[in-house]
Design an enzyme around this catalytic site. Structure first.
Site: not given
Ligand SMILES: [Mg+2]
Length: 412
Positions: A12, A108-109
Site C-alpha cells: 500500500d 494505490d494497493e
C-alpha cells in the site's frame, strides 16, 4: 516451512496522490500538502493529504475553507490523475519483478503472491524491505507491506499495523491473527462498514473477537453469504487466490460528478445523466463487459442538511448500451428524486459479465448496438472525447467539454 502455506503481500502507498505530487516537485518536500479540486467549481474538497497535513488535522473530503483554518501553511495542489495512474503502473511493473502473481486492488494497493519467490529473494521480511526500497528509489513514494498467509491477513496486517509502525511492515499469520486482532473494534475488520457495524452492535458484537466467538450458523442465518464471509474474516480465513487479471475482479464501473452549481430542473439533470451513462458504458465496453444493475445516487446542495438518495435497479438483460443505462437511470430519477436541489450525481453499472455471450433479443438488436458503441469509443480514443458527442451536451448543463481533459472527475 509448511509447503501448503502461502505468503501473500498487500503493498500500500502512503498518501499516494500527495506523495506523487511531492515526488515531482521538490519545493513541496517538508511541507503540508493537500491535493484538492478547484474551489471555483465546487470540487474544492480534500482528495488527499500528506502525513504533515494530516498531523495538522486535515482529513480526506474536508472542504478547503476548513483546511485553511486548521492548517494555514497547507500547500494546495490540483490533482493529476494521469500521473497517479502512471505511478501506479510503474509500481505494478516493479512488483512483477518479484512474482508473476500481482493483483491491483485499488490505484494505490496491490496484492502479491510471493510464495514461490522466497528461494530467489529470501524471507518475506527481506523481500518486503527490498520492495519498499525499490518503490522509494524509483517512484519516490513510501510503501507499506502487510504480510499474511492469505489476502485478509495481509490486508489486516497492512491497514491495522504496518501503516502505524515505523518500518511499515507487519506480519499476521494463523498463529498470531486472533491474538492481535481480537480486541480491535469490529469495524476495523475489512468489510465492515458503518451500516454493518450498527447491525453488529445491536446484537452485542463490538470487537473482532466478539464476532469470531459467535457460531458461524448464526451469522449465515442473519446475513447469508455476507455473514459467512465476515465470520471467516474475523478468523483470518480466506482461500481466494491472487488474480493477475485485474479486469476479472472488476465488480462494477461508476462515475460521479460534483456540479458547478445547484441543478434544480429535471432537464438539466437528464443531460448530466446521459453524459455519465455514456462515460460509464464506454469504460464497461472497454473491459468487454456488460452489466445488469444500474445505481443512481444524488447528493443535495446543502451539506449541513444531507439530502439525496442512493438507489439501484436491475434490468432483465445485461447491457453496455448508453441509452439503455440512461433510460434505467431516468426511471430511478422519476421514482426517487425529491425535487431538492442537486449538487452531486453518481451513476454506476454493476453485476458485470462478459459481453461475448450476447443474449438474443430480437427486438433490440444488442449486437448492433454494441458495435455502434465500440465504434464511437474508437473514434474518441483516436481523436479525443469531443470528436463525437451527443447533441444535448451542447446545452448549458452539459459538462462533457468541461470534463474532456479529466479522468474520473479529476484533471488528467
Ligand atoms: Mg494508501
Amino acid at each position: 516451512m509448511d509447503k501448503k502455506k502461502r505468503v501473500i503481500f498487500l503493498v500500500d502507498m502512503e498518501s499516494f496522490y500527495a506523495s506523487v505530487e511531492i515526488a515531482s516537485n521538490p519545493e513541496l518536500v517538508g511541507k503540508p500538502v493537500v491535493v484538492c479540486g478547484d474551489p471555483e467549481k465546487r470540487h474544492g474538497i480534500t482528495l488527499a493529504a500528506n502525513p504533515l497535513a494530516k498531523k495538522a488535522g486535515v482529513k480526506t473530503a474536508m472542504p478547503l475553507w476548513e483546511v485553511k483554518s486548521v492548517c494555514p501553511q497547507a500547500q494546495f495542489v490540483r490533482p493529476h490523475m494521469g500521473k497517479y495512474i502512471e505511478a501506479s503502473l510503474q509500481i505494478t511493473e516493479i512488483l512483477y519483478e518479484f512474482t508473476d502473481q500481482v493483483e491491483p486492488f485499488s490505484i494505490d494497493e496491490q496484492f502479491m503472491d510471493v510464495t514461490a519467490s522466497q528461494s530467489l529473494f529470501g524471507s518475506p521480511q527481506h523481500m518486503a524491505k527490498m520492495i519498499q526500497k525499490r518503490i522509494w528509489d524509483e517512484v519516490g513514494v513510501r510503501a507499506r507491506v502487510g504480510i499474511g498467509e492469505n489476502k485478509i491477513q495481509a490486508k489486516m496486517a497492512c491497514d491495522r499495523f504496518a501503516k502505524k509502525n515505523l518500518e511499515g511492515i507487519f506480519e499476521l499469520n494463523s498463529t498470531n491473527y486472533m491474538k492481535k486482532t481480537a480486541s480491535l473494534a469490529v469495524d476495523e475488520l475489512f468489510g465492515v462498514g458503518s451500516r454493518m457495524k450498527r447491525n453488529l452492535y445491536k446484537i452485542g458484537i463490538y470487537t473482532i473477537g466478539d464476532l469470531a466467538k459467535r457460531p458461524l450458523e448464526e451469522m449465515k442465518k442473519r446475513w447469508g453469504v455476507n455473514g459467512h464471509i465476515l465470520w471467516l474474516s474475523a478468523h483470518g480465513i480466506d482461500y481466494s487466490p491472487v488474480k493477475n487479471d485485474s479486469t476479472e475482479l472488476q465488480k462494477g464501473v461508476g462515475n460521479s460528478i460534483t456540479l458547478p452549481r445547484d441543478y434544480i430542473y429535471k432537464e438539466d439533470i437528464q443531460v448530466v445523466l446521459l453524459e455519465l451513462a455514456d462515460e460509464v458504458c464506454r469504460r464497461v465496453r472497454a473491459l468487454h463487459k456488460r452489466g445488469r444493475t444500474i445505481s443512481l445516487s444524488f447528493r443535495g446542495a446543502d451539506f449541513n442538511h444531507p439530502t439525496g438518495f442512493h438507489r439501484q435497479t436491475t434490468i432483465p438483460f445485461a447491457t453496455s448500451d448508453t441509452i439503455e443505462v440512461y433510460q434505467a437511470s431516468l426511471q430511478l430519477l422519476e421514482h426517487f428524486w425529491d425535487r431538492q436541489p442537486v449538487r452531486s450525481i453518481g451513476l454506476s453499472l454493476d453485476q458485470l459479465e462478459d459481453d461475448r455471450e450476447i443474449q438474443l433479443d430480437l427486438f433490440s438488436h444488442p449486437i448492433k448496438k454494441l458495435q455502434l458503441g465500440k465504434t464511437m469509443d474508437e473514434i474518441r480514443e483516436r481523436y479525443g472525447k469531443t470528436a463525437i458527442f451527443r447533441a444535448s451536451s451542447l446545452l448549458s448543463s452539459g459538462l462533457l467539454f468541461d470534463r474532456a481533459t479529466k479522468i474520473g472527475g479529476h484533471e488528467a
